[in-house]
Design a protein around this motif. Structure first.
Motif, mmCIF file in Angstrom:
data_model
loop_
_atom_site.group_PDB
_atom_site.id
_atom_site.type_symbol
_atom_site.label_atom_id
_atom_site.label_comp_id
_atom_site.label_asym_id
_atom_site.label_seq_id
_atom_site.Cartn_x
_atom_site.Cartn_y
_atom_site.Cartn_z
ATOM 1 N N ALA A 45 -10.150 -19.399 -34.152
ATOM 2 C CA ALA A 45 -9.207 -18.321 -33.687
ATOM 3 C C ALA A 45 -9.098 -17.366 -34.719
ATOM 4 C CB ALA A 45 -7.847 -19.026 -33.018
ATOM 5 N N PHE A 46 -8.812 -17.936 -35.850
ATOM 6 C CA PHE A 46 -8.620 -17.021 -37.118
ATOM 7 C C PHE A 46 -9.932 -16.319 -37.586
ATOM 8 C CE2 PHE A 46 -4.541 -18.904 -36.747
ATOM 9 C CZ PHE A 46 -3.432 -17.683 -37.380
ATOM 10 N N ARG A 47 -11.001 -16.845 -37.278
ATOM 11 C CA ARG A 47 -12.093 -16.267 -37.334
ATOM 12 C C ARG A 47 -12.604 -15.258 -36.314
ATOM 13 N NH1 ARG A 47 -16.764 -21.125 -38.628
ATOM 14 N NH2 ARG A 47 -16.047 -21.881 -40.637
ATOM 15 N N LEU A 48 -12.134 -15.535 -35.286
ATOM 16 C CA LEU A 48 -12.383 -14.270 -34.135
ATOM 17 C C LEU A 48 -11.367 -13.252 -34.316
ATOM 18 C CD1 LEU A 48 -14.302 -13.723 -31.916
ATOM 19 C CD2 LEU A 48 -12.714 -14.643 -30.239
ATOM 20 N N ASN A 49 -10.192 -13.751 -35.086
ATOM 21 C CA ASN A 49 -9.159 -12.544 -35.280
ATOM 22 C C ASN A 49 -8.583 -12.100 -34.024
ATOM 23 O OD1 ASN A 49 -7.478 -11.398 -37.231
ATOM 24 N ND2 ASN A 49 -8.702 -10.183 -38.076
ATOM 25 N N GLU A 50 -8.127 -12.655 -33.148
ATOM 26 C CA GLU A 50 -7.688 -12.127 -31.701
ATOM 27 C C GLU A 50 -6.280 -12.549 -31.731
ATOM 28 O OE1 GLU A 50 -8.041 -10.363 -28.922
ATOM 29 O OE2 GLU A 50 -9.840 -9.287 -29.878
ATOM 30 N N LYS A 51 -5.545 -11.896 -31.536
ATOM 31 C CA LYS A 51 -3.878 -12.450 -31.719
ATOM 32 C C LYS A 51 -3.473 -13.080 -30.589
ATOM 33 C CE LYS A 51 0.650 -10.230 -32.138
ATOM 34 N NZ LYS A 51 1.558 -9.173 -32.091
ATOM 35 N N LYS A 52 -3.971 -13.156 -29.423
ATOM 36 C CA LYS A 52 -3.753 -13.776 -28.460
ATOM 37 C C LYS A 52 -4.160 -15.253 -28.618
ATOM 38 C CE LYS A 52 -2.473 -10.070 -25.054
ATOM 39 N NZ LYS A 52 -2.945 -9.473 -23.738
ATOM 40 N N LEU A 53 -5.465 -15.179 -28.973
ATOM 41 C CA LEU A 53 -6.020 -16.519 -29.172
ATOM 42 C C LEU A 53 -5.396 -17.371 -30.348
ATOM 43 C CD1 LEU A 53 -10.091 -15.689 -28.786
ATOM 44 C CD2 LEU A 53 -8.435 -17.405 -27.242
ATOM 45 N N ALA A 54 -4.969 -16.446 -31.328
ATOM 46 C CA ALA A 54 -4.391 -17.467 -32.473
ATOM 47 C C ALA A 54 -2.960 -17.902 -32.070
ATOM 48 C CB ALA A 54 -4.278 -16.344 -33.741
ATOM 49 N N GLN A 55 -2.434 -17.068 -31.260
ATOM 50 C CA GLN A 55 -1.095 -17.787 -30.736
ATOM 51 C C GLN A 55 -1.163 -18.776 -29.773
ATOM 52 O OE1 GLN A 55 1.168 -14.491 -28.463
ATOM 53 N NE2 GLN A 55 2.704 -15.779 -28.187
ATOM 54 N N GLU A 56 -2.192 -18.753 -29.070
ATOM 55 C CA GLU A 56 -2.331 -19.789 -28.127
ATOM 56 C C GLU A 56 -2.849 -21.293 -28.768
ATOM 57 O OE1 GLU A 56 -5.549 -20.909 -24.494
ATOM 58 O OE2 GLU A 56 -5.356 -18.799 -25.146
ATOM 59 N N ALA A 57 -3.829 -20.983 -29.944
ATOM 60 C CA ALA A 57 -4.072 -22.016 -30.636
ATOM 61 C C ALA A 57 -2.970 -22.821 -31.330
ATOM 62 C CB ALA A 57 -5.436 -21.901 -31.600
#
Length: 920
Positions: A768-780
């Motif tokens: 998620a942090f490699r993709l650096n998408e805020k919503k995905l990082a929050q979900e993870a």
């Protein structure tokens, strides 16, 4: 480090000129600030400046009835069609002349602008995408002088226009048979405002001398009939009429005439032309000619009339009886604009002379909003250690503290009697220290908002700068006239020493963040380093080739940056007194040409230099600004220009144009120079003999664009600049930035969610942090159970720990999952704290970003807890007192009741004293 800093907000300027507007729900005020527009959300206590700008100062703003669109017109006649929903420009247009006012019709289909002595009606843009959003429908002539104001009827059938020729004109928006135009006269001064009554053609007109005329119309709005068409249009309508009569089986009844597909009763055909008669004339101004009426607003539902005057007084009247409700003074300057919200409860006032914006609730007689910027230009600014607050000082002698989240000033300190030259925070963030030209250095307590220390010199002197060491115990200030540095103790307020040695005015002071070493810059072409613990001796003297204008330490104290008069920035090693680099910034500064300059901008740049410099939070970059509209960001190690930020594109300011405007050139030379020499005397325009038109005391003032101070936020997420425009905030726009971190083809949102389903939380977080998408990082992160946070945080690599900490710091400002993110922060710091110590300098902005979010929550929760604790103590004291009374005897008389109240007060005081003793 990312360099995607974008304009975020404008503080320090709340109103300049133009008209105020309330949003459709009545909870926000839309205020023009120079060439920008700021929306003040009164319900949520926030201010937000739209990310758009015009070429000149904004003259007028018109809002659509649904509140979605706004037409912004500047002084040059250029217009922007702006969507207030997505905060972007939809269309550009030029009205080919100065526009005084703009107003949408209540149905939103058309809008009218007043330009010169005419009024133009345009088709309003619709919801669908159009090739040309502004289509001219009609041009209305009639007034002989400039038109000033517009108002529409509720059914959008007619509008009224006021003029400076003392007449009011009623025009039909359609081709009415009984109303083409109607001119009303009866005033003895220019018309300031005119308003229709609700669901009526009756109207009110107000002139500059304070006269109010009430006009009654003999025709209701339903009595307006459309003009019968002629030619081929009439044939088509006749054919349609015959077809409708064949289909209509109910032919009996009143005879009706159909015009343009609309039925008009036979009685209305005999109605004559629309006529107006004056019912009454009232006078608002009772103080004479010097107190002119300057602005007015009318709320049709409540019949409330608000009028503002040149003396700062405003009146509230109820119409049509003309009953006075209030008469109050809000300022000693003229009221430039007045607006009323949709419910009629709040009234907004704008005073351009003071840059003041007030929102008044007239029923409770209280302020909803009271904001004012610096009267003169801002000179200095400083960030608090946690980045929550910004303190600014101005030439008006005021010190203002701004909240970076809300954008509002919450305290103004006015103890200085002359211009403020320097401001700074102590390391704790609870004390502000300021220097001034009045010969004092003052320390303010942010808890009680009071001046608790005043430092003075043995003989009167003017202080040009101030600095406080990292412990907050030593205060130093540089003198402008005696060339000395004064050192005081914060605890006692005593003067400790006077440092002499410079041979020119002190231009800057800065303490080393890690040691008690003071760097002082002077116009004598030297920078001196003073050791505060070694008998105040000069440790080193750095010699430069030109006058020194600014000096600053890197956040880790290992480097010193010096800006000089020859547009150079030199970097020094303070330990060894060795120069380690330099940057030539003359070509990067790009100064503009003033209106009255006789030399080109290229030659005028030779005398300009950087007057303020500031290191970034990680120390890798440096910001520099001066007598220019540009702020330059340099990379220190590579010594190259990374990015140049344009602070303003407002041509209402001086020194903005790079080249000479050829339209101002005549056979005799520059038109501005000719006008100044021949047509003005000491800045006052000389009219023809016997002509009294215009303001005889008017001054032609065009402020010059310049940057007086720059500071990076301790969090590294934003930086601020004080300029002629105000306090500008530039921040990282994370929403528009795509910044993948170690990305490869195997990282997709689907694989992240698959890893979460398989409970492989560490792998999901890393992807998620490699993709650096805020919503995905929050979900993870939020998918990790609370009891497994410690294990997952310990398994994260050190490189990703910094990324997670940055995300947590940003989440504290928005998310409500406070405890969950606090657990994440604690486990990460406990697991990786020892290993991260080696990167303390790089991690400092992240830690301060965390501190900013935590401190804000601490302040909010502590206030709530203090209030609840007091209520609980009071309830316990009252219940205890009642229990004691029940055991003794029942209360029957009033004396016993009074005694019981006194006992409860004694018990409450005893409980408070006991709690204070426990706290001590």
């Amino acid at each position: 480090m990312k360099f995607a800093y974008r304009f975020s907000n404008l503080l320090g300027t709340v109103y300049r000129c133009g008209n105020l507007n309330f949003s459709r729900d009545g909870n926000s005020v839309i205020s023009p600030v120079g060439n920008r527009v700021t929306v003040f959300d009164l319900k949520n206590n926030r201010s937000d400046t739209l990310p758009l700008a015009t070429k000149y100062n904004i003259k007028c703003v018109g809002l659509s009835p649904d509140g979605r669109l706004a037409i912004i017109v500047d002084e040059g006649g250029a217009a922007l069609l702006v969507s207030l929903v997505c905060r972007s420009v939809l269309h550009h247009f030029h009205f080919k002349g100065s526009v005084h006012s703009v107003s949408f019709s209540p149905d939103g289909r058309k809008f009218v602008i007043t330009k010169g002595n005419i009024a133009q009606m345009y088709h309003a843009p619709g919801k669908k995408r159009e090739f040309n959003a502004f289509v001219l429908d009609k041009t209305y002539f009639g007034p002989y002088d400039e038109t000033t104001c517009i108002d529409w009827t509720d059914d959008s059938k007619c509008f009224v226009v006021g003029s400076k020729d003392m007449s009011t004109w009623v025009f039909g928006a359609e081709r009415w048979d009984n109303l083409i135009y109607y001119a009303l006269s009866g005033h003895k001064d220019a018309i300031v405002a005119c308003f229709f009554e609700s669901n009526s053609l009756d109207l009110y007109s107000l002139s500059q001398d304070g006269a109010l005329c009430v006009w009654q119309c003999d025709t209701p709005p339903e009595g307006l009939r459309l003009k019968a068409p002629r030619g081929w249009k009439a044939d088509i309508l006749q054919r349609e009429k015959e077809e409708e009569e064949e289909e209509d089986e109910e032919g009996e009844g009143n005879r009706e005439t159909t015009i343009r597909g609309k039925a008009v009763p036979a009685e209305q055909e005999r109605v004559g032309k629309v006529k107006y008669s004056r019912l009454a004339k009232y006078f608002l101004n009772k103080e004479g000619d010097f107190n002119n009426l300057t602005a007015a607003a009318y709320h049709k539902k409540t019949h409330l009339l608000v009028t503002g005057f040149a003396s700062g007084i405003f009146h509230l009247h109820e119409l049509p009886e003309f009953n006075l409700i209030h008469s109050l003074s809000i300022s000693d300057q003229r009221v430039a604009s007045v607006a009323i919200n949709s419910s009629g409860d709040w009234i907004a006032f704008g005073c351009s002379g003071l840059g003041q914006l007030l929102v008044w609730e007239w029923q409770s007689e209280s302020y909803v909003l009271k904001q004012q910027g610096h009267f003169n230009s801002m000179v200095a600014l400083a960030y608090s250690p946690d980045g929550q607050y910004i303190v600014t000082g101005g030439d008006d002698g005021k010190v203002k503290v701004w909240n970076t989240l809300s954008g509002f000033c919450f305290v103004t300190l006015t103890e200085h009697s002359s211009g403020v030259t320097g401001v700074t925070f102590t390391a704790t963030g609870h004390v502000i220290v300021t220097s001034s030209l009045d010969g004092t250095v003052r320390a303010y307590d942010l808890h009680r908002y009071r001046n608790f220390r005043t430092f003075t010199s043995p003989r009167p002197t003017q202080f040009s700068c101030v600095a406080v060491d990292s412990s907050g115990e030593i205060v130093s200030a540089g003198a402008q006239d005696s060339f000395e540095i004064f050192v005081w103790s914060m605890q006692t307020g005593r003067l400790l020493d006077v440092l002499s040695g410079h041979e020119g005015p002190i231009s800057g002071l800065c303490f080393n963040p890690m040691k008690s070493i003071l760097a002082s810059a002077s116009w004598d072409k030297t920078v001196r380093l003073w050791d505060m613990f070694d008998s105040w001796r000069t440790k080193e003297t750095l010699s430069l080739t030109s006058d020194v204008l600014a000096v600053t330490y890197r956040p880790d104290g290992a480097e010193l940056a010096v800006a000089t008069l020859n547009s150079q920035i030199t970097f020094w090693d303070p330990e060894n007194a060795v120069q380690v680099g330099s940057i030539e910034g003359r070509h990067d500064l790009k100064t503009g040409r003033k209106e009255l300059d006789k030399i080109t901008a290229k030659h005028s740049a030779k005398g300009k230099a950087f007057t303020t410099v500031c290191y970034s939070a990680d120390g890798q970059n440096i910001l520099a600004g001066g007598m220019s509209k540009f702020v330059c960001l340099y990379h220190v190690r590579e010594q190259i220009l990374v990015k140049r930020f344009e602070l303003s594109c407002n041509f209402s300011l001086d020194a903005m144009e790079e080249f000479l405007n050829r339209r101002k050139m005549t056979e005799f030379g520059n038109l501005a120079l000719i006008d100044q020499d021949a047509g003005e005397e000491n800045g006052v325009a000389i009219p023809l003999p016997g002509v009294r038109k215009g303001d005889m005391s008017s001054r032609h003032f065009k402020p010059e664009i310049r940057v007086t101070s720059l500071r990076f936020s301790p969090t590294g997420r934003c930086w601020a600049a004080t300029s002629t425009e105000g306090l500008l905030i530039f921040s990282l726009d994370a929403q528009m930035l795509f910044d993948p971190f170690e990305l490869d083809t195997s990282v997709t949102p689907g694989r992240i969610r698959e890893a979460l389903r398989q409970r492989e939380f560490t792998r999901a977080i890393l992807m998620a942090f490699r993709l650096n998408e805020k919503k995905l990082a929050q979900e993870a992160l939020e998918a990790v159970p609370q009891n497994e946070i410690e294990v997952v945080s310990a398994s994260l690599p050190e490189l990703y720990v910094v990324k997670v900490l940055e995300f947590l710091a940003a989440s504290f400002e928005e998310s409500r999952h406070l405890e969950f993110y606090l657990i994440w922060t604690q486990k990460l710091l406990m697991s990786h704290g020892q290993r991260l110590k080696s990167r303390a300098g790089q991690l400092l902005p992240v830690v301060q970003f965390l501190q900013k979010g935590l401190q804000r929550h601490l302040d909010d929760i502590s206030k709530l807890c203090d209030w609840n604790r007091y209520n609980i103590q009071y309830a316990l004291a009252v219940s205890k007192q009642r229990g004691m009374k029940r055991t003794l005897e029942p209360v029957d008389t009033e004396e016993d009741t009074d005694a019981s109240d006194e006992d409860s007060l004694h018990l409450l005081r005893a409980a408070e004293e006991e709690e204070e003793g426990m706290l001590v």
